[in-house]
Design a protein around this motif. Structure first.
Motif, PDB file in Angstrom:
ATOM      1  N   ARG A   6       0.831  -1.206   0.000  1.00  0.00           N
ATOM      2  CA  ARG A   6       0.000   0.000   0.000  1.00  0.00           C
ATOM      3  C   ARG A   6       0.867   1.259   0.000  1.00  0.00           C
ATOM      4  NH1 ARG A   6      -5.153   1.770   1.501  1.00  0.00           N
ATOM      5  NH2 ARG A   6      -5.157   3.868   2.379  1.00  0.00           N
ATOM      6  N   PRO A  48      -8.856   4.184  -3.320  1.00  0.00           N
ATOM      7  CA  PRO A  48      -8.603   3.638  -1.976  1.00  0.00           C
ATOM      8  C   PRO A  48      -7.332   4.182  -1.329  1.00  0.00           C
ATOM      9  CG  PRO A  48      -8.983   1.888  -3.610  1.00  0.00           C
ATOM     10  CD  PRO A  48      -8.723   3.143  -4.360  1.00  0.00           C
ATOM     11  N   LEU A 146      -6.016  -2.509  -1.344  1.00  0.00           N
ATOM     12  CA  LEU A 146      -7.071  -2.168  -0.393  1.00  0.00           C
ATOM     13  C   LEU A 146      -6.551  -2.049   1.034  1.00  0.00           C
ATOM     14  CD1 LEU A 146      -9.920  -4.461  -1.768  1.00  0.00           C
ATOM     15  CD2 LEU A 146      -9.486  -2.058  -2.276  1.00  0.00           C
ATOM     16  N   GLU A 147      -5.498  -2.818   1.355  1.00  0.00           N
ATOM     17  CA  GLU A 147      -4.921  -2.770   2.694  1.00  0.00           C
ATOM     18  C   GLU A 147      -3.416  -2.941   2.570  1.00  0.00           C
ATOM     19  OE1 GLU A 147      -6.769  -5.605   5.250  1.00  0.00           O
ATOM     20  OE2 GLU A 147      -8.795  -5.060   4.648  1.00  0.00           O
ATOM     21  N   ASN A 155     -11.311  -4.233 -10.714  1.00  0.00           N
ATOM     22  CA  ASN A 155     -12.683  -3.988 -10.281  1.00  0.00           C
ATOM     23  C   ASN A 155     -13.596  -3.811 -11.488  1.00  0.00           C
ATOM     24  OD1 ASN A 155     -14.739  -3.389  -8.213  1.00  0.00           O
ATOM     25  ND2 ASN A 155     -14.679  -1.325  -9.064  1.00  0.00           N
ATOM     26  N   HIS A 278     -17.482  -1.998  -1.636  1.00  0.00           N
ATOM     27  CA  HIS A 278     -16.526  -2.085  -2.741  1.00  0.00           C
ATOM     28  C   HIS A 278     -15.430  -1.048  -2.544  1.00  0.00           C
ATOM     29  CE1 HIS A 278     -19.060  -4.804  -5.080  1.00  0.00           C
ATOM     30  NE2 HIS A 278     -20.071  -4.014  -4.820  1.00  0.00           N
ATOM     31  N   LEU A 279     -14.190  -1.473  -2.760  1.00  0.00           N
ATOM     32  CA  LEU A 279     -13.034  -0.585  -2.714  1.00  0.00           C
ATOM     33  C   LEU A 279     -12.998   0.237  -1.423  1.00  0.00           C
ATOM     34  CD1 LEU A 279     -12.971   0.688  -6.406  1.00  0.00           C
ATOM     35  CD2 LEU A 279     -11.810  -1.283  -5.416  1.00  0.00           C
ATOM     36  N   ASN A 280     -13.218  -0.456  -0.304  1.00  0.00           N
ATOM     37  CA  ASN A 280     -13.143   0.135   1.040  1.00  0.00           C
ATOM     38  C   ASN A 280     -14.259   1.142   1.316  1.00  0.00           C
ATOM     39  OD1 ASN A 280     -10.871  -1.355   1.577  1.00  0.00           O
ATOM     40  ND2 ASN A 280      -9.430   0.312   1.220  1.00  0.00           N
ATOM     41  N   THR A 310     -11.208   2.723   5.961  1.00  0.00           N
ATOM     42  CA  THR A 310      -9.829   2.758   5.497  1.00  0.00           C
ATOM     43  C   THR A 310      -8.857   2.403   6.622  1.00  0.00           C
ATOM     44  OG1 THR A 310      -9.557   5.101   6.071  1.00  0.00           O
ATOM     45  CG2 THR A 310     -10.486   4.598   3.891  1.00  0.00           C
TER      46      THR A 310
END
Length: 586
Positions: A6, A48, A146-147, A155, A278-280, A310
């Motif tokens: 990330r 994100p 995402l993390e 997506n 979706h997507l956080n 998040t």
């Protein structure tokens, strides 16, 4: 590799937004104002990781979709971040001809082909805009983080590379090759951003092996050109000679089909399963009750609210893997802590004779007001804490409504017993036939888990009885027909997947009431304890890390030719020579 993916992708994006130059630290000057143009793929990658405020701090005054109607801004540079598709290239060429911006910084999410690059060059020549095209870069960012430790490949158009797409009986070789190339490109981009070359292990005779072979080939081709290798440049700060190399395990979904069908009991998994997540970002619909009108009371329109979950959300980071009842209790504790701090501020103000929040009066008080000053200075933190409490109360309440309406706690407990081969306290037919327990999809998921984990498949008579009950419950039997054919083809009936002996035990009712606007009551919902389960993928990974073979997994002895493992870093030195030959020295 100390930094997570990330952080590395965020750094790469910020570098791109700074015209592909390293951001200057401690810079007090104004940023160069610019426009960001992205497509849907670029939007999914950025959203994100970077907030609107962070984009503005980097000088992004506008962020617009490539195919939207855009007005000319001739005195501002534009940063493009798009996939190198035919449609996108045509629209970018149109922008050059229309002279929309002062200068153009073209960044492609994955590598652009030479022919498409020539199309852009021809358009720039035709529009006399060659000097305006400042930079063209391949960013290799074709994945969504995402993390810190989780990413997804795509997506947009994700159904095109899904499990169903790969396993369609009518899929052609050309379509399969296209799907594999898409997956390989995303994985290659991931490791370029990570700055490391993986050790690849895969299951034999599956799509995973196709991906592994193609990825191995692509990595080798890049390493052969030492001058242009993406893994040896100074920009990434990492090289292919590091022993801190990640292990990439590619397995086919068929190794464990039951787990994705399993109803879950942890906070994050429940949000993903029952809400629009979706997507956080989770989207909720909230009803506002009734409104009066001349014709009488009528329901108000539902309000749609969106919340970002998040890594900056400390409560989410701490409790996303916790069982749902624990989350409810933690929200209550956070609320009580907030109220105690808020009451302390009010009490101190009352003692000091200050009713309002007159900052001038506060500053004139003596040293005895230190506590009050400290309390007031912590108000922004308190307000942020209250915002997070409200957020998670709303999200958890929405999850709880689904749990109660569908009896998801009962499904979770029952499926846990099926997967761990424990004694069932209620027949499967009764569960399916219960009109108050679950949706048709819930019932089908339950039966598929039972069918996949059966040591011996149900007899035809029993199966017909189950089919009738499922049909009466409104279920579509197509998934069952597919699983039946898959199980017969894979000869899984005699060797079902083992999930360990873990069980989830009910600990009575959780009756705490949360008075935060909406009544958040856990009464009637079982407080189930999660036990650690030894899932098939977990066992595969454990065996690989311990250098053991696992005949059941299909990953045995199939090391793709990148052969240096971190386990041997104290004993082996690797030297890479021309022709990708390997020599080992003690």
């Amino acid at each position: 590799m100390a930094a997570g993916i990330r952080e590395k992708q965020t750094v790469a994006l910020k570098r791109m937004l700074n015209f592909n130059l390293p951001p200057i630290k401690n810079s007090t000057g104004e940023p160069v104002w610019k426009v960001l143009i992205y497509d849907r793929f670029g939007q999914d990658i950025i959203s994100p990781l970077l907030s609107v405020k962070e984009l503005r701090d980097m000088g992004i005054t506008l962020h617009l979709l490539l195919h939207s109607d855009r007005d000319p801004i001739p005195d501002v540079p534009a940063v493009y971040f798009v996939m190198p598709t035919e449609e996108n290239i045509d629209r970018m060429c149109q922008d050059l001809r229309n002279q929309l911006y002062e200068s153009y910084y073209l960044n492609f999410i994955s590598a652009i082909s030479r022919s498409k690059l020539e199309d852009i060059a021809n358009a720039a020549l035709g529009a006399s805009a060659v000097t305006q095209v400042a930079k063209v870069f391949d960013q290799y960012l074709n994945f969504i983080t995402l993390e810190d430790d989780m990413f997804v490949l795509c997506n947009q158009n994700k159904e095109l590379i899904s499990y169903r797409a790969i396993n369609r009986p009518d899929i052609t070789d050309t379509e399969m090759e296209a799907i594999m190339d898409t997956v390989v490109d995303s994985l290659f981009c991931f490791f370029v951003t990570l700055g490391a070359i993986p050790i690849i292990r895969c299951s034999r005779g599956t799509a995973a092996e196709m991906v592994a072979v193609k990825l191995d080939k692509k990595l080798r081709e890049n390493l052969r050109d030492a001058r242009n290798s993406l893994f040896t440049g100074d920009t990434l700060g990492a090289g292919q000679f590091s022993f801190q190399r990640p292990l990439l395990v590619l397995v086919d979904r068929n190794i464990d089909l039951a787990t994705p069908l399993h109803h879950t009991w942890t906070y994050q998994a429940l949000v993903h399963d029952v809400l629009d997540f979706h997507l956080n970002r989770v989207n909720l619909e909230e009803s506002s009750g009734m409104e009066n009108s001349p014709a009488g009371a009528r329901p108000k329109k539902k309000n749609k609210k969106s919340y970002d979950l998040t890594p900056a959300d400390k409560f989410w980071q701490k409790h996303k893997g916790s069982p749902f009842p624990e989350v409810a209790e933690s929200v209550q504790q956070e609320l009580e802590s907030y109220r105690a701090q808020e009451d302390e501020v009010k009490r101190l103000k009352s003692i000091m004779g200050i009713e309002g929040e007159d900052e001038g009066a506060i500053s004139m008080l003596s040293d005895n007001t230190a506590k009050l000053t400290s309390a007031v200075s912590s108000l922004p933190e308190l307000l942020e804490k209250k915002r997070l409490i409200d957020l998670h109360t709303n999200v958890a309440t929405a999850v709880l409504e689904h749990i109660k309406a569908r009896k998801l706690d009962v499904y979770f407990e029952y499926e846990e017993k099926i997967m761990s081969k424990s004694t069932l306290d209620k027949s499967l037919l009764d569960m399916i036939s219960d009109p108050d327990a679950g949706t048709p999809e819930d019932k089908m998921r339950l039966f598929l888990i039972y069918y996949i984990n059966s040591v011996q498949a149900p007899s035809e008579a029993d199966l017909e009885q189950y089919k009738k009950a499922l049909t009466d419950a409104g279920c579509n039997l197509t998934p069952l027909n597919y699983i039946k054919q898959w199980k017969a083809f894979a000869k899984m009936a005699s060797a079902p997947t083992s999930y360990g002996n873990a069980t989830a035990k009910p600990l009575g009712l959780f009756s705490r009431v949360m008075n935060t606007g909406s009544q958040f009551v856990m009464e009637g919902v079982k407080n189930l304890v999660l036990k650690q389960q030894n899932l098939p993928v977990t066992r595969i990974l454990d065996n690989l890390m311990e250098m053991k073979s696992n005949p059941e997994s299909g990953v045995k002895n199939n090391l793709i030719r990148l052969l240096v493992c971190e386990v041997f870093k104290d004993y082996v030195t690797m030297h890479l020579h021309k022709g990708a030959k390997l020599r080992f020295h003690r």
